[in-house]
Motif scaffolding. Sequence first.
Motif, PDB file in Angstrom:
ATOM      1  N   ASN A   1       0.309  -1.250  -0.522  1.00 47.35           N
ATOM      2  CA  ASN A   1      -0.099   0.454   0.020  1.00 47.35           C
ATOM      3  C   ASN A   1       1.040   1.591   0.148  1.00 47.35           C
ATOM      4  OD1 ASN A   1      -1.633   1.443   0.936  1.00 47.35           O
ATOM      5  ND2 ASN A   1      -2.820   0.880   1.929  1.00 47.35           N
ATOM      6  N   PRO A   2       1.122   2.092  -1.091  1.00 47.35           N
ATOM      7  CA  PRO A   2       1.462   3.605  -0.679  1.00 47.35           C
ATOM      8  C   PRO A   2       1.123   4.312   0.090  1.00 47.35           C
ATOM      9  CG  PRO A   2      -0.390   3.081  -2.864  1.00 47.35           C
ATOM     10  CD  PRO A   2      -0.218   1.872  -1.630  1.00 47.35           C
ATOM     11  N   GLY A   3       0.091   4.242   1.577  1.00 45.25           N
ATOM     12  CA  GLY A   3      -0.114   4.590   2.784  1.00 45.25           C
ATOM     13  C   GLY A   3       1.613   4.237   3.388  1.00 45.25           C
ATOM     14  N   GLN A   4       1.952   3.020   2.738  1.00 43.75           N
ATOM     15  CA  GLN A   4       3.201   2.855   4.369  1.00 43.75           C
ATOM     16  C   GLN A   4       4.006   3.718   3.706  1.00 43.75           C
ATOM     17  OE1 GLN A   4       2.691  -0.503   6.457  1.00 43.75           O
ATOM     18  NE2 GLN A   4       0.583   0.266   6.020  1.00 43.75           N
ATOM     19  N   MET A   5       4.949   3.452   2.045  1.00 46.44           N
ATOM     20  CA  MET A   5       5.619   4.317   2.100  1.00 46.44           C
ATOM     21  C   MET A   5       5.257   6.070   2.779  1.00 46.44           C
ATOM     22  SD  MET A   5       8.544   4.854   0.770  1.00 46.44           S
ATOM     23  CE  MET A   5       9.937   4.476  -0.765  1.00 46.44           C
ATOM     24  N   GLU A   6       4.415   6.577   2.106  1.00 48.43           N
ATOM     25  CA  GLU A   6       4.014   7.508   2.915  1.00 48.43           C
ATOM     26  C   GLU A   6       4.090   7.723   3.962  1.00 48.43           C
ATOM     27  OE1 GLU A   6       0.104   9.421   2.091  1.00 48.43           O
ATOM     28  OE2 GLU A   6       0.802   9.559  -0.423  1.00 48.43           O
ATOM     29  N   ALA A   7       3.893   7.082   5.250  1.00 46.06           N
ATOM     30  CA  ALA A   7       3.613   7.080   6.619  1.00 46.06           C
ATOM     31  C   ALA A   7       5.191   7.178   7.105  1.00 46.06           C
ATOM     32  CB  ALA A   7       3.285   5.930   7.257  1.00 46.06           C
ATOM     33  N   ALA A   8       5.913   6.382   6.224  1.00 47.04           N
ATOM     34  CA  ALA A   8       7.250   6.396   6.562  1.00 47.04           C
ATOM     35  C   ALA A   8       7.956   7.434   6.537  1.00 47.04           C
ATOM     36  CB  ALA A   8       7.977   4.889   6.130  1.00 47.04           C
ATOM     37  N   ARG A   9       7.626   7.849   5.309  1.00 46.45           N
ATOM     38  CA  ARG A   9       8.583   9.645   4.494  1.00 46.45           C
ATOM     39  C   ARG A   9       8.025  10.864   5.322  1.00 46.45           C
ATOM     40  NH1 ARG A   9      11.350   9.332  -0.656  1.00 46.45           N
ATOM     41  NH2 ARG A   9      12.354  11.451   0.599  1.00 46.45           N
ATOM     42  N   ALA A  10       7.119   9.983   6.269  1.00 46.57           N
ATOM     43  CA  ALA A  10       6.574  11.460   6.683  1.00 46.57           C
ATOM     44  C   ALA A  10       7.036  11.251   8.076  1.00 46.57           C
ATOM     45  CB  ALA A  10       4.629  11.296   7.054  1.00 46.57           C
ATOM     46  N   LEU A  11       7.704  10.938   9.074  1.00 45.25           N
ATOM     47  CA  LEU A  11       8.662  10.460   9.701  1.00 45.25           C
ATOM     48  C   LEU A  11       9.876  10.653   9.953  1.00 45.25           C
ATOM     49  CD1 LEU A  11       7.468   6.333  11.386  1.00 45.25           C
ATOM     50  CD2 LEU A  11       7.208   8.422  12.301  1.00 45.25           C
ATOM     51  N   GLY A  12       9.716  11.073   8.438  1.00 52.49           N
ATOM     52  CA  GLY A  12      11.445  11.369   8.255  1.00 52.49           C
ATOM     53  C   GLY A  12      12.760  10.510   7.777  1.00 52.49           C
ATOM     54  N   MET A  13      12.414   9.025   7.348  1.00 54.54           N
ATOM     55  CA  MET A  13      12.719   8.499   6.941  1.00 54.54           C
ATOM     56  C   MET A  13      13.598   8.881   5.396  1.00 54.54           C
ATOM     57  SD  MET A  13      11.600   5.308   7.857  1.00 54.54           S
ATOM     58  CE  MET A  13      10.761   4.514   9.211  1.00 54.54           C
ATOM     59  N   LYS A  14      14.013   8.746   4.870  1.00 50.90           N
ATOM     60  CA  LYS A  14      15.239   8.746   4.194  1.00 50.90           C
ATOM     61  C   LYS A  14      14.247   7.747   2.527  1.00 50.90           C
ATOM     62  CE  LYS A  14      19.704   9.068   4.996  1.00 50.90           C
ATOM     63  NZ  LYS A  14      20.705   8.503   4.662  1.00 50.90           N
ATOM     64  N   GLY A  15      13.862   8.058   1.433  1.00 49.38           N
ATOM     65  CA  GLY A  15      13.559   7.291   0.497  1.00 49.38           C
ATOM     66  C   GLY A  15      13.886   5.976   0.443  1.00 49.38           C
ATOM     67  N   SER A  16      15.398   5.590   0.411  1.00 52.37           N
ATOM     68  CA  SER A  16      16.237   4.546   0.436  1.00 52.37           C
ATOM     69  C   SER A  16      15.743   3.444   2.375  1.00 52.37           C
ATOM     70  CB  SER A  16      17.439   4.266   1.007  1.00 52.37           C
ATOM     71  OG  SER A  16      17.613   5.380   1.921  1.00 52.37           O
ATOM     72  N   GLN A  17      15.857   4.877   3.487  1.00 52.46           N
ATOM     73  CA  GLN A  17      15.660   3.592   4.319  1.00 52.46           C
ATOM     74  C   GLN A  17      13.854   3.217   4.615  1.00 52.46           C
ATOM     75  OE1 GLN A  17      16.312   7.387   7.429  1.00 52.46           O
ATOM     76  NE2 GLN A  17      17.463   6.041   8.344  1.00 52.46           N
ATOM     77  N   ALA A  18      12.856   4.079   3.920  1.00 50.19           N
ATOM     78  CA  ALA A  18      11.626   3.856   3.924  1.00 50.19           C
ATOM     79  C   ALA A  18      11.640   2.431   3.372  1.00 50.19           C
ATOM     80  CB  ALA A  18      11.041   4.428   3.533  1.00 50.19           C
ATOM     81  N   PHE A  19      12.309   2.414   2.101  1.00 45.54           N
ATOM     82  CA  PHE A  19      12.031   1.183   1.161  1.00 45.54           C
ATOM     83  C   PHE A  19      12.871   0.477   2.069  1.00 45.54           C
ATOM     84  CE2 PHE A  19      14.039  -1.670  -1.799  1.00 45.54           C
ATOM     85  CZ  PHE A  19      12.253  -2.003  -2.662  1.00 45.54           C
ATOM     86  N   ARG A  20      13.911  -0.318   3.091  1.00 44.78           N
ATOM     87  CA  ARG A  20      14.466  -1.723   3.122  1.00 44.78           C
ATOM     88  C   ARG A  20      13.510  -1.344   5.136  1.00 44.78           C
ATOM     89  NH1 ARG A  20      19.955  -0.482   6.392  1.00 44.78           N
ATOM     90  NH2 ARG A  20      19.822  -2.508   7.859  1.00 44.78           N
TER      91      ARG A  20
END
Lengths: 228, 238
Positions: free
Chosen positions: A119-138
């Motif tokens: 779900n794209p919302g998962q990536m969004e929530a991770a980015r909203a926490l301040g994770m870098k794209g690579s961290q959110a992915f990993r």
Amino acid sequence: MSDIPSLSEIIFYILRRGLYHTLLLTALGLLIGFILGISLALIRLYGAKELAWFSSGYEKLFRGIPLIVLIYVFAFGLPDIFWYIDPLELRLGGVVLALSLRSAAYQSQIFRGAILSVNPGQMEAARALGMKGSQAFRHVVMPQALRLAVPSWSNEYAVVIKDSSFASAIGIIELTQAAYFVSVSFQEIWALSYLILAILYFLFTYPITRIFGERQSKKLKKFGMGGG
Amino acid sequence: MQVLKGISFELGEGEVKVVFGPSGSGKSTLLRCINMLNPPDKGEVYLRGENITDPEVNINAMRARIGMVFQHFNLFAHLKAIDNVSIGLRRVRGFPKEEAREKALEVLQTVKMEKWADHYPAELSGGQQQRVGIARALAMDPDVILFDEPTSALDPELIGEVLQVMLDLAKAGTTMIVVTHEMGFAKAVASEMIFLGDGVIIESGTPEHFFISPKSERVKKFLQQLDILYGSHEKLLK
């Protein structure tokens, strides 16, 4: 072996002669296919346009060639290049290459689909926490994508272990070739030896696809992963 | 397509801004511009004097200071409640595992979810999930928390527990921007309310202003509709 062997003798003979190569080919085919497949999926999803084209072309190419043709190409094509290596190992290597390169094409699709179904919302929530794209992915996308890929991946296991039987066509002694030996030594029971072989393959595939396919699918549904 | 036009406002420390208006008016887009999930094409956003919209700025560090609570919770499905709350501390703030866990447990207590720490999101009700969602934002000690319709995906009987947590936070001095149609909540704690329509601020003012003497007909009608549809959670606010 002049007397007709008992059932357990046939089973034991087939396993003793053939199991090692069947499992070896399957494991290497899946493992190398996994590494290449995930790389191809990532390239196709996130790579530069030219690389994504390459990845997509690779998938189409290897899905469009019969496995037996790949085996002939690699098993008989490689010895000409690497003449100094032991021929049996080369033929094995050819089959591993054929199995893994083709599996990579399918695994690439499996992982691409799995990553896209997080779900794209998962990536969004991770980015909203301040994770870098690579961290959110990993830490968020990949762990879920791998779980989502398990059912299709167990299916791919079933495909590869069954298709490793093509190695018998170039004289590698795996389960199918071992059953062939029984069938030519005792022609009275040639059908029985192949029936046993069929059951053996089934026993090696069904429980795995049952556990990792159906059960995992239910589990993923329960965890609300993928899609909604 | 231009979604937001000429919107400008300030939010002081400890204030609660409630944004409401019809769907499609740009409420969510406004929040998503503020934390750059949808970077605005034009215009600027400042956080304690720093320009977030400046391309030179480290947006990840900025986002870590802006909490976000989502309409559909967006909890990490593969992580237990406690890990949902601690992951930001660990991966963004660099907390050691144990410290992150301790702090996460503390924050779960403030949303009364500590008993559910070891449950996965799918095992929790919508209201419980949203409380974990709030805890996840809260754990980062953000300067401001953005709430994007935090109760509109919830069954009516689960809305109260989430609103209660939000009220507690507001009263404890948390700076918040809340997109919601919960007018009871707005009445109780909003420092200012903004009515958004077609991407512009139609009217803004205190809750008293809106509930006693709204100027525009559109706002009056909208408030009446809300009252008919949702009522308000007056009882909760005593």
